[in-house]
Design an enzyme around this catalytic site. Structure first.
Site, PDB file in Angstrom:
ATOM      1  N   GLY A   1      -1.990  10.673  28.773  1.00 30.58           N
ATOM      2  CA  GLY A   1      -1.375   9.245  28.285  1.00 30.58           C
ATOM      3  C   GLY A   1      -0.042   8.718  29.265  1.00 30.58           C
TER       4      GLY A   1
ATOM      5  N   GLU B   1      -5.576  17.786  22.144  1.00 26.30           N
ATOM      6  CA  GLU B   1      -4.683  18.862  21.855  1.00 26.30           C
ATOM      7  C   GLU B   1      -5.521  20.188  21.240  1.00 26.30           C
ATOM      8  OE1 GLU B   1      -1.201  17.988  22.750  1.00 26.30           O
ATOM      9  OE2 GLU B   1      -1.942  20.052  23.227  1.00 26.30           O
TER      10      GLU B   1
HETATM   11  C1  LIG Z   1       8.083  14.556  19.024  1.00 25.66           C
HETATM   12  C2  LIG Z   1       7.151  14.495  17.715  1.00 25.66           C
HETATM   13  C3  LIG Z   1       5.649  14.137  17.738  1.00 25.66           C
HETATM   14  C4  LIG Z   1       4.825  14.378  16.406  1.00 25.66           C
HETATM   15  C5  LIG Z   1       3.550  13.776  16.561  1.00 25.66           C
HETATM   16  C6  LIG Z   1       2.631  14.848  17.492  1.00 25.66           C
HETATM   17  C7  LIG Z   1       1.710  13.979  18.471  1.00 25.66           C
HETATM   18  C8  LIG Z   1       2.659  14.043  19.690  1.00 25.66           C
HETATM   19  C9  LIG Z   1       2.013  13.260  20.852  1.00 25.66           C
HETATM   20  C10 LIG Z   1       1.142  14.112  21.757  1.00 25.66           C
HETATM   21  C11 LIG Z   1      -0.314  13.249  21.977  1.00 25.66           C
HETATM   22  C12 LIG Z   1      -1.158  14.085  22.542  1.00 25.66           C
HETATM   23  C13 LIG Z   1      -2.119  13.604  23.418  1.00 25.66           C
HETATM   24  C14 LIG Z   1      -3.040  14.708  23.788  1.00 25.66           C
HETATM   25  C15 LIG Z   1      -2.731  15.624  24.856  1.00 25.66           C
HETATM   26  C16 LIG Z   1      -3.763  16.687  24.932  1.00 25.66           C
HETATM   27  O1  LIG Z   1      -4.841  16.670  24.556  1.00 25.66           O
HETATM   28  S1  LIG Z   1      -3.157  17.860  26.164  1.00 25.66           S
HETATM   29  C17 LIG Z   1      -4.350  18.961  26.475  1.00 25.66           C
HETATM   30  C18 LIG Z   1      -4.870  19.724  25.392  1.00 25.66           C
HETATM   31  N1  LIG Z   1      -5.796  20.518  25.554  1.00 25.66           N
HETATM   32  C19 LIG Z   1      -6.316  21.877  24.867  1.00 25.66           C
HETATM   33  O2  LIG Z   1      -5.610  22.078  23.816  1.00 25.66           O
HETATM   34  C20 LIG Z   1      -7.237  22.762  25.593  1.00 25.66           C
HETATM   35  C21 LIG Z   1      -7.849  23.465  24.506  1.00 25.66           C
HETATM   36  N2  LIG Z   1      -8.165  24.897  25.211  1.00 25.66           N
HETATM   37  C22 LIG Z   1      -7.208  26.077  25.072  1.00 25.66           C
HETATM   38  O3  LIG Z   1      -6.359  25.784  24.443  1.00 25.66           O
HETATM   39  C23 LIG Z   1      -7.904  27.297  25.833  1.00 25.66           C
HETATM   40  O4  LIG Z   1      -8.596  26.999  26.926  1.00 25.66           O
HETATM   41  C24 LIG Z   1      -8.568  28.277  24.858  1.00 25.66           C
HETATM   42  C25 LIG Z   1      -9.776  27.261  23.825  1.00 25.66           C
HETATM   43  C26 LIG Z   1      -7.761  28.601  23.654  1.00 25.66           C
HETATM   44  C27 LIG Z   1      -9.228  29.340  25.332  1.00 25.66           C
HETATM   45  O5  LIG Z   1      -8.400  29.690  26.176  1.00 25.66           O
HETATM   46  P1  LIG Z   1      -8.894  30.921  27.222  1.00 25.66           P
HETATM   47  O6  LIG Z   1      -7.693  31.221  27.928  1.00 25.66           O
HETATM   48  O7  LIG Z   1     -10.063  30.578  27.936  1.00 25.66           O
HETATM   49  O8  LIG Z   1      -8.858  32.215  26.519  1.00 25.66           O
HETATM   50  P2  LIG Z   1      -9.724  33.026  25.538  1.00 25.66           P
HETATM   51  O9  LIG Z   1     -10.389  33.982  26.186  1.00 25.66           O
HETATM   52  O10 LIG Z   1     -10.504  32.380  24.421  1.00 25.66           O
HETATM   53  O11 LIG Z   1      -8.340  33.479  24.652  1.00 25.66           O
HETATM   54  C28 LIG Z   1      -7.630  34.320  25.463  1.00 25.66           C
HETATM   55  C29 LIG Z   1      -6.313  34.932  24.599  1.00 25.66           C
HETATM   56  O12 LIG Z   1      -5.304  34.004  24.676  1.00 25.66           O
HETATM   57  C30 LIG Z   1      -5.073  33.574  23.390  1.00 25.66           C
HETATM   58  N3  LIG Z   1      -4.588  32.190  23.377  1.00 25.66           N
HETATM   59  C31 LIG Z   1      -5.432  31.137  24.001  1.00 25.66           C
HETATM   60  N4  LIG Z   1      -4.412  29.968  23.767  1.00 25.66           N
HETATM   61  C32 LIG Z   1      -3.318  30.309  23.273  1.00 25.66           C
HETATM   62  C33 LIG Z   1      -2.108  29.519  22.902  1.00 25.66           C
HETATM   63  N5  LIG Z   1      -1.833  28.219  22.960  1.00 25.66           N
HETATM   64  N6  LIG Z   1      -1.176  30.410  22.267  1.00 25.66           N
HETATM   65  C34 LIG Z   1      -1.146  31.891  22.130  1.00 25.66           C
HETATM   66  N7  LIG Z   1      -2.474  32.618  22.478  1.00 25.66           N
HETATM   67  C35 LIG Z   1      -3.408  31.902  23.143  1.00 25.66           C
HETATM   68  C36 LIG Z   1      -6.315  33.748  22.528  1.00 25.66           C
HETATM   69  O13 LIG Z   1      -5.900  33.738  21.386  1.00 25.66           O
HETATM   70  C37 LIG Z   1      -6.937  35.139  23.241  1.00 25.66           C
HETATM   71  O14 LIG Z   1      -6.127  36.098  22.663  1.00 25.66           O
HETATM   72  P3  LIG Z   1      -7.102  37.579  22.344  1.00 25.66           P
HETATM   73  O15 LIG Z   1      -7.925  36.887  21.041  1.00 25.66           O
HETATM   74  O16 LIG Z   1      -6.026  38.517  21.851  1.00 25.66           O
HETATM   75  O17 LIG Z   1      -7.749  37.872  23.585  1.00 25.66           O
HETATM   76  C1  LIG Z   2      -6.980   9.917  22.930  1.00 25.92           C
HETATM   77  C2  LIG Z   2      -7.057  11.368  23.863  1.00 25.92           C
HETATM   78  C3  LIG Z   2      -5.631  11.432  24.433  1.00 25.92           C
HETATM   79  C4  LIG Z   2      -5.748  12.671  25.240  1.00 25.92           C
HETATM   80  N1  LIG Z   2      -4.503  12.944  25.933  1.00 25.92           N
HETATM   81  C5  LIG Z   2      -4.475  13.705  27.047  1.00 25.92           C
HETATM   82  C6  LIG Z   2      -3.245  14.121  27.659  1.00 25.92           C
HETATM   83  O1  LIG Z   2      -2.393  13.236  27.555  1.00 25.92           O
HETATM   84  N2  LIG Z   2      -3.146  14.992  28.406  1.00 25.92           N
HETATM   85  C7  LIG Z   2      -4.243  15.991  28.693  1.00 25.92           C
HETATM   86  O2  LIG Z   2      -4.221  16.900  29.608  1.00 25.92           O
HETATM   87  N3  LIG Z   2      -5.378  15.779  28.107  1.00 25.92           N
HETATM   88  C8  LIG Z   2      -5.643  14.872  27.293  1.00 25.92           C
HETATM   89  N4  LIG Z   2      -6.675  14.723  26.248  1.00 25.92           N
HETATM   90  C9  LIG Z   2      -8.014  15.432  26.588  1.00 25.92           C
HETATM   91  C10 LIG Z   2      -8.134  16.289  25.358  1.00 25.92           C
HETATM   92  O3  LIG Z   2      -7.192  17.279  25.254  1.00 25.92           O
HETATM   93  C11 LIG Z   2      -9.549  16.863  25.606  1.00 25.92           C
HETATM   94  O4  LIG Z   2     -10.651  15.978  25.538  1.00 25.92           O
HETATM   95  C12 LIG Z   2      -9.818  18.062  24.373  1.00 25.92           C
HETATM   96  O5  LIG Z   2      -9.185  19.201  24.937  1.00 25.92           O
HETATM   97  C13 LIG Z   2     -11.543  18.278  24.435  1.00 25.92           C
HETATM   98  O6  LIG Z   2     -11.788  18.659  25.870  1.00 25.92           O
HETATM   99  P1  LIG Z   2     -13.178  18.018  26.203  1.00 25.92           P
HETATM  100  O7  LIG Z   2     -12.973  16.608  26.361  1.00 25.92           O
HETATM  101  O8  LIG Z   2     -13.419  18.491  27.823  1.00 25.92           O
HETATM  102  O9  LIG Z   2     -14.376  18.508  25.421  1.00 25.92           O
HETATM  103  P2  LIG Z   2     -15.373  19.542  25.836  1.00 25.92           P
HETATM  104  O10 LIG Z   2     -14.249  20.823  25.614  1.00 25.92           O
HETATM  105  O11 LIG Z   2     -16.162  19.385  26.623  1.00 25.92           O
HETATM  106  O12 LIG Z   2     -16.180  19.645  24.125  1.00 25.92           O
HETATM  107  C14 LIG Z   2     -17.353  18.768  24.149  1.00 25.92           C
HETATM  108  C15 LIG Z   2     -18.022  19.607  22.937  1.00 25.92           C
HETATM  109  O13 LIG Z   2     -18.171  21.027  23.406  1.00 25.92           O
HETATM  110  C16 LIG Z   2     -17.880  21.810  22.508  1.00 25.92           C
HETATM  111  N5  LIG Z   2     -17.470  23.226  23.080  1.00 25.92           N
HETATM  112  C17 LIG Z   2     -16.482  23.224  24.177  1.00 25.92           C
HETATM  113  N6  LIG Z   2     -16.254  24.484  24.275  1.00 25.92           N
HETATM  114  C18 LIG Z   2     -16.786  25.334  23.438  1.00 25.92           C
HETATM  115  C19 LIG Z   2     -17.064  26.684  23.277  1.00 25.92           C
HETATM  116  N7  LIG Z   2     -16.267  27.601  24.008  1.00 25.92           N
HETATM  117  N8  LIG Z   2     -17.628  27.018  22.011  1.00 25.92           N
HETATM  118  C20 LIG Z   2     -18.170  26.173  21.185  1.00 25.92           C
HETATM  119  N9  LIG Z   2     -18.261  24.820  21.683  1.00 25.92           N
HETATM  120  C21 LIG Z   2     -17.407  24.258  22.733  1.00 25.92           C
HETATM  121  C22 LIG Z   2     -16.870  21.099  21.576  1.00 25.92           C
HETATM  122  O14 LIG Z   2     -16.934  21.961  20.540  1.00 25.92           O
HETATM  123  C23 LIG Z   2     -17.497  19.818  21.634  1.00 25.92           C
HETATM  124  O15 LIG Z   2     -18.305  19.805  20.683  1.00 25.92           O
HETATM  125  C24 LIG Z   2      -6.940  13.321  25.473  1.00 25.92           C
HETATM  126  C25 LIG Z   2      -7.918  13.301  24.700  1.00 25.92           C
HETATM  127  C26 LIG Z   2      -8.014  12.070  23.789  1.00 25.92           C
HETATM  128  C27 LIG Z   2      -9.626  11.907  23.252  1.00 25.92           C
END
Ligand SMILES: CCCCCCCCCCCCC/C=C/C(=O)SCCNC(=O)CCNC(=O)[C@H](O)C(C)(C)COP(=O)(O)OP(=O)(O)OC[C@H]1O[C@@H](n2cnc3c(N)ncnc32)[C@H](O)[C@@H]1OP(=O)(O)O
Ligand SMILES: Cc1cc2nc3c(=O)[nH]c(=O)nc-3n(C[C@H](O)[C@H](O)[C@H](O)COP(=O)(O)OP(=O)(O)OC[C@H]3O[C@@H](n4cnc5c(N)ncnc54)[C@H](O)[C@@H]3O)c2cc1C
Length: 644
Positions: free
Chosen positions: A189, A432
């Site tokens: 964003g 997130e």
């Molecule tokens: C100021 C007030 C504001 C209030 C309003 C709120 C809104 C604020 C505005 C913000 C707007 C947001 C806009 C959007 C931003 C974004 O989207 S940023 C990008 C976000 N992306 C994600 O969330 C990615 C999701 N994926 C993951 O988190 C990781 O890849 C996974 C799915 C968790 C997998 O991780 P991976 O490294 O592949 O490992 P695993 O093998 O699955 O797990 C390994 C171990 O690590 C532990 N773990 C994973 N994540 C965490 C964590 N965050 N914290 C702690 N531990 C973590 C996991 O549990 C595993 O542990 P074990 O099971 O013991 O091995």
């Molecule tokens: C409005 C908006 C704002 C955003 N802002 C930001 C930002 O500011 N910064 C930033 O970094 N990112 C941002 N994002 C990105 C956001 O964090 C990702 O879209 C989100 O983490 C999902 O990842 P992806 O889009 O790659 O979907 P994918 O992970 O590709 O998911 C697609 C499908 O695959 C499935 N899938 C994926 N992995 C697995 C698994 N291991 N097991 C089972 N199913 C699985 C999911 O459940 C889903 O149904 C934003 C997204 C949106 C929509």
């Protein structure tokens, strides 16, 4: 100029409330100080003409909408700074207060990510020296940042991110590079045209070795000209379902150099000679995501409270149909089906707000522990943040849609504000941490907890009941506490079912990864039930706790909302409850005979119907920032939940 006359029906409904509105307002705001703060900010904003659109934003071009959002963001932030100079009571530079002010504009602010993730990341992951250099500039918006983690090819799988940060000891710099098209940052964003800095999450390489993903603070645009710096490709990703003014963008690096000191070094470091110093846990890099997930639970509650207010208010003023010939058309609020749509949205907004507050306290306690080097609570909090973020955002989004539908055609108008609220909550289900992915993360934790429960090991608080339930089914009586026990029993049942599913697939020859995948629908279900049990229990306990210090009339209404929430979800999950065996009770036999049959004898059901016959109905008084529900109690036709 015609003065807007308040609708008669609304006035009549409001005249019927049975408790002190200000008391409820303070409860929603977290106390009198919170109400005072909110009103100060609202009063400061509401009279600013430039913040009110002459032309509906839907009629503006994409560029005009963006410029309008930037203009409003600047006005709001200047007002905030001016306000701080007048009243020191409001800490303008707390990101949550800044966020609250920015969210007063209808459009999502292009600096949302600056407040929501860029500033919190500096707080959470920059060293003391780095905070000294960057924090004040960020809080004063002298630099405007975003959080660039997601790439075109990877959003969920962080270990698969392709952007590289390779350390060059000869110049003490990191070289950032996007090796492929799929490695381009995509979504952040504010990246499109607004941010001049960002947190970049990249694979760190030093001395030819990869140390995994780490965070870097990177300037991407010239502070004077605002043009992209050499080696930077950046722009807008285009139109989306909603969030049109969030200014989501893309970012690519062509061997772009940054100083070594721009790696965020609170947790891990790279020394001048390239040596890597490991952090206490490589998961601390993910800290900002956990923080935002925790905040999203309260945000989901807030957005739902706005939708519930609109729907309840509309239901009080809309009159439709003629059940009795010759009689006036009734308010649609008189229809039990309308109550069934709207009341659960109101109850859920309170449930999520209180659960969000509970989760925030748990998170605050964790960050204190982390500062002391104690990571014990990290796994449980990660599991909690994942499932609560997933369920709260999904519930909020689906109930916002339910509220929209409850307003008929007028709910489909942009002027209803439902499309904006829907677009914002729909995004939260994905960003997130995508819904399913988050629930599977929690399932990882639950599978470990189940194994420990089988071994009789003492478990962490939110799963401790697994040890007792694994031994004997509870003796149930008909109380809200019994329903909560029922949800615990359902959660244990689903966790056991998923664990047995994994074992079954392994015994049939699959390796663990394939067995996990084959059982993954059950794993998601187990997380959902674990999370529902937490929300039900937290909502009920928080209401019991706060009721002791509030007037009886308000306590009664809030208790009814929490009982409504419990009963609603028992009915929604009655199949799961049927699966839970009961044991003969010493006192009374408690059978989920059937919620759908008139024979249901449980006190809860009869009690619930009794409760609901004097159900609270609503006239609502919307305050800009918060839902201040002005309930009024009035006799309504029996609110019959189904046939029980
Ligand atoms: C100021 C007030 C504001 C209030 C309003 C709120 C809104 C604020 C505005 C913000 C707007 C947001 C806009 C959007 C931003 C974004 O989207 S940023 C990008 C976000 N992306 C994600 O969330 C990615 C999701 N994926 C993951 O988190 C990781 O890849 C996974 C799915 C968790 C997998 O991780 P991976 O490294 O592949 O490992 P695993 O093998 O699955 O797990 C390994 C171990 O690590 C532990 N773990 C994973 N994540 C965490 C964590 N965050 N914290 C702690 N531990 C973590 C996991 O549990 C595993 O542990 P074990 O099971 O013991 O091995
Ligand atoms: C409005 C908006 C704002 C955003 N802002 C930001 C930002 O500011 N910064 C930033 O970094 N990112 C941002 N994002 C990105 C956001 O964090 C990702 O879209 C989100 O983490 C999902 O990842 P992806 O889009 O790659 O979907 P994918 O992970 O590709 O998911 C697609 C499908 O695959 C499935 N899938 C994926 N992995 C697995 C698994 N291991 N097991 C089972 N199913 C699985 C999911 O459940 C889903 O149904 C934003 C997204 C949106 C929509």
């Amino acid at each position: 100029m015609a003065v807007n006359k308040v609708n008669e029906d609304l006035l009549r409904e409001r005249a019927r409330y049975t408790f002190n509105i200000e008391e409820l307002t303070n409860f929603i705001d977290g106390g009198e100080e919170g109400t005072r703060n909110r009103r100060e900010v609202e009063d400061m904003v509401i009279h600013v003409k430039e913040l009110h659109d002459e032309v509906p934003e839907d009629y503006l071009s994409h560029k005009e909408r963006y410029e309008n959002a930037v203009k409003k963001g600047c006005i709001l932030i200047d007002l905030l700074k001016e306000h701080v100079l007048r009243h020191s009571s409001f800490d303008a530079y707390k990101p949550s207060n800044m966020y609250r002010v920015l969210s007063m504009a209808k459009e999502v602010s292009p600096v949302l990510l600056h407040m929501g993730m860029f500033v919190p990341t500096i707080f959470g992951q920059a060293s003391a020296e780095q905070q000294e250099e960057w924090l004040h500039k960020a809080l004063m918006l002298e630099i405007i940042g975003t959080y660039a983690q997601t790439e075109l090819g990877h959003g969920t799988f962080l270990r698969g991110l392709e952007t590289t940060a390779t350390y060059d000891p000869s110049t003490e710099e990191f070289v950032l590079h996007s090796p492929t098209l799929t490695s381009y940052k995509w979504w952040p964003g504010g990246l499109g045209q607004t941010a001049n800095h960002c947190i970049v999450v990249a694979q760190l390489y030093s001395r030819e070795k990869c140390y995994g993903v780490h965070a870097f603070l990177v300037q991407i645009r010239d502070s004077e000209t605002h043009m992209p710096l050499p080696g930077i490709k950046v722009g807008d990703i285009g139109p989306k379902l909603g969030f049109q003014t969030a200014n989501n963008g893309f970012l690519g690096f062509d061997h772009f150099r940054i100083p070594r000191k721009n790696m965020l070094m609170r947790n891990a470091q790279v020394l001048k000679d390239g040596r890597y110093v490991k952090s206490k846990s490589d998961k601390l890099t993910y800290g900002t995501m956990m923080l935002v997930r925790v905040m999203i639970v309260s945000d989901a509650a807030y957005e739902l409270s706005r939708a519930a207010t609109i729907a309840a208010r509309y239901s009080a003023v809309r009159r439709q149909s003629m059940p009795r010939p010759g009689q006036p058309e009734p308010q649609i609020l008189d229809y039990v089906t309308q109550q069934h749509k709207v009341f659960i949205a109101i109850a859920t907004s309170h449930a999520l707000r209180l659960t969000g507050g509970w989760l925030w306290d748990a998170y605050s306690s964790l960050t204190h522990d982390l500062d002391q080097g104690n990571l014990d609570q990290l796994p449980e909090l990660h599991a909690l943040a994942c499932c609560l973020k997933a369920i709260s955002s999904r519930d909020s989004n689906s109930l916002v849609e339910q509220c929209r539908m409850s307003c008929g055609g007028h709910g489909y108008m942009s002027s209803s504000n439902f499309p904006t609220i829907y677009g914002a909550t729909a995004a939260t289900v994905t960003y997130e941490g995508e819904y399913t992915v988050m629930l599977l993360q929690t399932a990882r934790y639950l599978m470990k907890a189940w194994k420990e429960a089988l071994g009789g090991i003492v478990l962490t608080p939110t799963v401790a009941y697994m040890v007792t339930y694994n031994k004997a089914k509870p003796a149930w009586v008909n109380t809200p506490e019994a329903i909560i026990q029922g949800f615990h029993a359902v959660a244990v049942g689903k966790v056991k079912e998923a664990a047995d599913g994994i074992e079954y697939h392994q015994n049939s020859g699959k390796d663990y990864e394939d067995a996990w995948n084959a059982a993954s629908v059950m794993l998601v279900k187990a997380s959902e039930c674990y999370c529902r049990a937490i929300i039900c229990e937290t909502f009920w306990k928080e209401i019991q706790k706060h009721s002791r210090s509030m007037s009886r009339n308000l306590a009664v209404v809030l208790q009814q909302l929490s009982e409504l929430y419990l009963s609603y979800w028992v009915l929604e999950r009655s199949g799961d409850f049927f699966q839970v065996r009961t044991v003969p009770l010493t006192r009374t036999k408690f059978e989920f005979v059937s919620f759908a049959s008139p024979k249901c004898h449980c006190q809860m059901c009869t009690g619930f119907v009794a409760h609901i016959t004097s159900v609270v109905v609503l006239a609502v008084q919307v305050s800009i920032q918060n839902l201040t529900l002005t309930f009024c109690t009035r006799k309504r036709n029996e609110f019959d939940i189904g046939s029980c």
